[in-house]
Design an enzyme around this catalytic site. Structure first.
Site, PDB file in Angstrom:
ATOM      1  N   TYR A 269     -15.204 -37.064  63.944  1.00 26.19           N
ATOM      2  CA  TYR A 269     -13.759 -36.837  63.888  1.00 26.19           C
ATOM      3  C   TYR A 269     -13.113 -36.268  65.138  1.00 26.19           C
ATOM      4  CZ  TYR A 269     -13.974 -31.772  63.437  1.00 26.19           C
ATOM      5  OH  TYR A 269     -14.169 -30.450  63.682  1.00 26.19           O
TER       6      TYR A 269
ATOM      7  N   CYS B 240     -22.561 -34.459  71.384  1.00 26.05           N
ATOM      8  CA  CYS B 240     -22.151 -33.995  70.048  1.00 26.05           C
ATOM      9  C   CYS B 240     -21.776 -35.174  69.160  1.00 26.05           C
ATOM     10  CB  CYS B 240     -20.949 -33.070  70.185  1.00 26.05           C
ATOM     11  SG  CYS B 240     -20.206 -32.632  68.602  1.00 26.05           S
TER      12      CYS B 240
ATOM     13  N   CYS C 117     -22.070 -24.386  64.491  1.00 27.03           N
ATOM     14  CA  CYS C 117     -22.160 -24.934  65.851  1.00 27.03           C
ATOM     15  C   CYS C 117     -21.993 -23.797  66.849  1.00 27.03           C
ATOM     16  CB  CYS C 117     -21.052 -25.958  66.075  1.00 27.03           C
ATOM     17  SG  CYS C 117     -21.037 -26.592  67.767  1.00 27.03           S
TER      18      CYS C 117
ATOM     19  N   GLY D 273      -7.018 -29.599  70.887  1.00 26.85           N
ATOM     20  CA  GLY D 273      -6.655 -28.183  70.876  1.00 26.85           C
ATOM     21  C   GLY D 273      -5.157 -28.029  70.886  1.00 26.85           C
TER      22      GLY D 273
ATOM     23  N   CYS E 247     -11.573 -28.269  73.070  1.00 30.16           N
ATOM     24  CA  CYS E 247     -10.528 -28.264  74.086  1.00 30.16           C
ATOM     25  C   CYS E 247     -10.479 -29.634  74.741  1.00 30.16           C
ATOM     26  CB  CYS E 247     -10.846 -27.242  75.180  1.00 30.16           C
ATOM     27  SG  CYS E 247     -10.884 -25.544  74.569  1.00 30.16           S
TER      28      CYS E 247
ATOM     29  N   ASP F 192     -13.767 -38.705  53.175  1.00 29.72           N
ATOM     30  CA  ASP F 192     -13.382 -37.650  54.126  1.00 29.72           C
ATOM     31  C   ASP F 192     -14.529 -37.485  55.122  1.00 29.72           C
ATOM     32  OD1 ASP F 192     -11.909 -35.704  55.376  1.00 29.72           O
ATOM     33  OD2 ASP F 192     -11.852 -34.323  53.688  1.00 29.72           O
ATOM     34  N   ASP F 193     -14.249 -36.778  56.243  1.00 28.85           N
ATOM     35  CA  ASP F 193     -15.267 -36.688  57.293  1.00 28.85           C
ATOM     36  C   ASP F 193     -16.162 -35.462  57.169  1.00 28.85           C
ATOM     37  OD1 ASP F 193     -13.574 -34.620  58.401  1.00 28.85           O
ATOM     38  OD2 ASP F 193     -12.366 -36.233  59.230  1.00 28.85           O
TER      39      ASP F 193
ATOM     40  N   CYS G 199     -26.718 -34.647  69.666  1.00 27.30           N
ATOM     41  CA  CYS G 199     -26.901 -33.381  68.958  1.00 27.30           C
ATOM     42  C   CYS G 199     -26.398 -33.583  67.534  1.00 27.30           C
ATOM     43  CB  CYS G 199     -26.092 -32.262  69.621  1.00 27.30           C
ATOM     44  SG  CYS G 199     -26.185 -30.701  68.694  1.00 27.30           S
TER      45      CYS G 199
ATOM     46  N   CYS H  44     -25.726 -29.202  63.516  1.00 26.81           N
ATOM     47  CA  CYS H  44     -25.033 -28.609  62.362  1.00 26.81           C
ATOM     48  C   CYS H  44     -25.525 -29.234  61.058  1.00 26.81           C
ATOM     49  CB  CYS H  44     -23.520 -28.706  62.511  1.00 26.81           C
ATOM     50  SG  CYS H  44     -22.958 -30.271  63.125  1.00 26.81           S
TER      51      CYS H  44
ATOM     52  N   ASN I  45     -14.242 -27.211  78.631  1.00 24.98           N
ATOM     53  CA  ASN I  45     -14.430 -27.625  77.241  1.00 24.98           C
ATOM     54  C   ASN I  45     -15.889 -27.380  76.888  1.00 24.98           C
ATOM     55  OD1 ASN I  45     -14.527 -30.888  75.561  1.00 24.98           O
ATOM     56  ND2 ASN I  45     -14.468 -28.847  74.692  1.00 24.98           N
ATOM     57  N   GLY I  46     -16.124 -26.587  75.843  1.00 22.99           N
ATOM     58  CA  GLY I  46     -17.488 -26.292  75.413  1.00 22.99           C
ATOM     59  C   GLY I  46     -17.658 -24.808  75.184  1.00 22.99           C
TER      60      GLY I  46
HETATM   61  S1  SF4 Z   1     -23.994 -28.463  66.345  1.00 17.99           S
HETATM   62 FE1  SF4 Z   1     -22.763 -30.145  65.438  1.00 17.99          FE
HETATM   63  S2  SF4 Z   1     -20.656 -29.805  66.108  1.00 17.99           S
HETATM   64 FE2  SF4 Z   1     -22.006 -28.546  67.421  1.00 17.99          FE
HETATM   65  S3  SF4 Z   1     -22.455 -29.831  69.223  1.00 17.99           S
HETATM   66 FE3  SF4 Z   1     -24.097 -30.201  67.772  1.00 17.99          FE
HETATM   67  S4  SF4 Z   1     -23.395 -31.969  66.558  1.00 17.99           S
HETATM   68 FE4  SF4 Z   1     -21.605 -31.143  67.624  1.00 17.99          FE
END
Ligand code: SF4
Length: 473
Positions: free
Chosen positions: A253, A247, A393, A38, A11, A356-357, A445, A448, A112-113
């Site tokens: 991206y 993140c 995530c 979003g 968002c 690609d990402d 973070c 993922c 957002n989150g």
């Molecule tokens: S898990 Fe991946 S997409 Fe989710 S906050 Fe962490 S780095 Fe970002």
């Protein structure tokens, strides 16, 4: 906007305190700059000193608002939101800002989150005997929690709420007289403070500040609350920071390339991802192309590092966005052709590197590769400017469930390459990604990719979990 695969944004939030300015109109343009975060719904709430005024609806920012609706949004402060649903379904009741009532008056919340402990919050609200109004989003739970907290002022109540929240929350909130910004103690989602003349702006990304002519002052610190009202700007640390977890996908991206997060230009980080990718996964080829739009800087980086020329090979329909008109079966079978069209003269007879990402489910990438081959590509070498995504995530990105992630199901990269129909496949390493972003790994973070979440996450939760619970309430 991500490349071929559907990995959805979270968002965008925007807040302004600027007496004498047309705050609703400025918020509209701020949200317009955050549209990439979003596309399902949008809303603005203004405060005029005595009351809040709210308008929200489904659709893109410029579909939701008209001159007439903006005209009704009077005041000297505003908060706005553009939504992709990461918790709760996509319907107008879940559009934000959410406005709740309390003995202190009204509070508008834009979030957002994602919270990872919505059930704890729900239990707390039930214990307080607070009517839940059929709340089906974590954002609404936050608003209700603040409304029912102890304290004689909103900042006091919000301070009391923070220890009860776990997860990602970059919030902008409005009362009739105050603008309040709050960033979670991990700092998962970005939030930046800016100056607009004698007024103030808080937004998800600096691109929104640039768009409205505001100057970026600084990122809000993780765990920091900023309160802006007639007495000035008050900032305080409302939660201790044990670790940071910005993140890393914001850099890959999510964020617009012209935004600056934690002093890092997103465009440059993406270009460096491409450079690192070229060093890690070189290949003999004639041309480098990107899956537009987010991967273009990484493809340019790959081309510069490898010496292979960059060309546009896929043209994207920039207006595909989120159409609510569903294609019929014949059009659906043509699939990605609605989104991309290949340039035959660039591809015909060529050995092509495609940057690609991400590959999420692995459903769209094979279609892109097949399309490139139909356009004459002799070889297709897929290069991904991120490591394999093996974990979902829980912090505000709709990544798909673990069993849907192709890299979670197929551990061997060579086997994924065969599955998607590429001649070769190379992912950027985690080290390469950290080098590109140029921030210490303990500030980021990357769960993922690694499964190392910055906080305890419960078993996989569905984004409709609160709705399912509400049905049984
Ligand atoms: S898990 Fe991946 S997409 Fe989710 S906050 Fe962490 S780095 Fe970002």
């Amino acid at each position: 906007m991500p490349g071929a695969e559907s990995l959805h944004e979270a968002c965008g939030v925007f807040g302004i305190y600027a007496p004498g300015e047309d705050v609703a109109r400025i918020t509209f343009f701020g949200l317009y700059a955050l549209q990439h975060r979003g596309q399902e719904s949008a809303g603005i709430a203004t405060g005029d000193g005595a009351a809040l005024h709210l308008y929200r609806d489904m659709g893109l920012v410029n579909q939701v608002f008209t001159e007439e609706t903006l005209e009704h949004l009077q005041g000297h402060l505003a908060v706005g939101h553009t939504r992709y649903s990461t918790m709760g379904s996509s319907r107008v009741e879940n559009a934000q800002p959410i406005v709740v009532q309390s003995d202190l008056g009204e509070l508008a919340v834009a979030h957002n989150g994602n919270l990872v402990n919505p059930f704890d919050v729900l239990a707390e609200l039930r214990a307080r005997g607070r009517p839940l109004r059929g709340a089906t989003t974590d954002s609404e739970l936050i608003a209700l929690l603040a409304a029912s907290a102890a304290g004689d002022s909103w900042p006091e109540r919000i301070r009391a709420v923070v220890p009860l929240l776990q997860g990602a929350f970059s919030l902008v909130m409005a009362t009739p007289t105050q603008l309040i910004g709050l960033r979670d103690p991990l700092g998962v989602r970005p939030l930046v403070l800016g100056r607009l003349g004698s007024g103030w702006v808080i937004a998800s990304e600096t691109c929104a500040l640039d768009t409205v002519g505001a100057e970026a002052v600084r990122d809000l610190e993780p765990g920091e609350m900023v309160v802006i009202d007639a007495s000035g700007v008050h900032t305080e640390q409302v939660a201790p920071v044990e670790r940071r977890a910005l993140c890393i996908f914001e850099f890959i991206y999510f964020a617009r390339p012209d935004s600056v997060i934690d002093h890092r230009q997103v465009y440059l980080a993406r270009e460096r991802m491409g450079r690192a990718l070229a060093r890690e996964h070189p290949v003999e080829a004639d041309v480098v192309i990107a899956v537009p739009d987010a991967s273009v800087p990484a493809a340019i980086g790959y081309a510069r590092e490898s010496g292979i020329p960059f060309h546009e090979g896929l043209i994207k329909n920039r207006y595909i966005g989120r159409t609510f008109i569903q294609p019929d079966q014949r059009l659906r079978e043509r699939g990605v052709q609605l989104k991309f069209n290949p340039l035959r003269h660039v591809l015909d007879g060529k050995r092509v590197v495609v940057v690609d990402d991400s590959i999420v489910r692995g459903t769209t990438t094979p279609r892109v590769i097949a399309m490139l081959r139909r356009a004459g590509a002799r070889e297709v070498h897929m290069r991904i400017s991120a490591p394999p995504m093996r974990h979902p995530c829980y912090l505000g990105v709709d990544t798909a469930r673990r069993e849907e992630l192709i890299a979670a199901q197929i551990p061997e990269v060579a086997a994924i390459s065969r599955q998607i129909g590429a001649d070769s496949l190379g992912y950027l390493s985690l080290e390469g990604l950290h080098w590109a972003v140029d921030l210490p790994s303990d500030r980021l973070c990357g769960a993922c990719f690694t499964g190392d979440y910055p906080l305890d996450v419960a078993a996989e939760t569905d984004k409709l979990v609160l709705e399912l619970t509400a049905a049984g309430r």
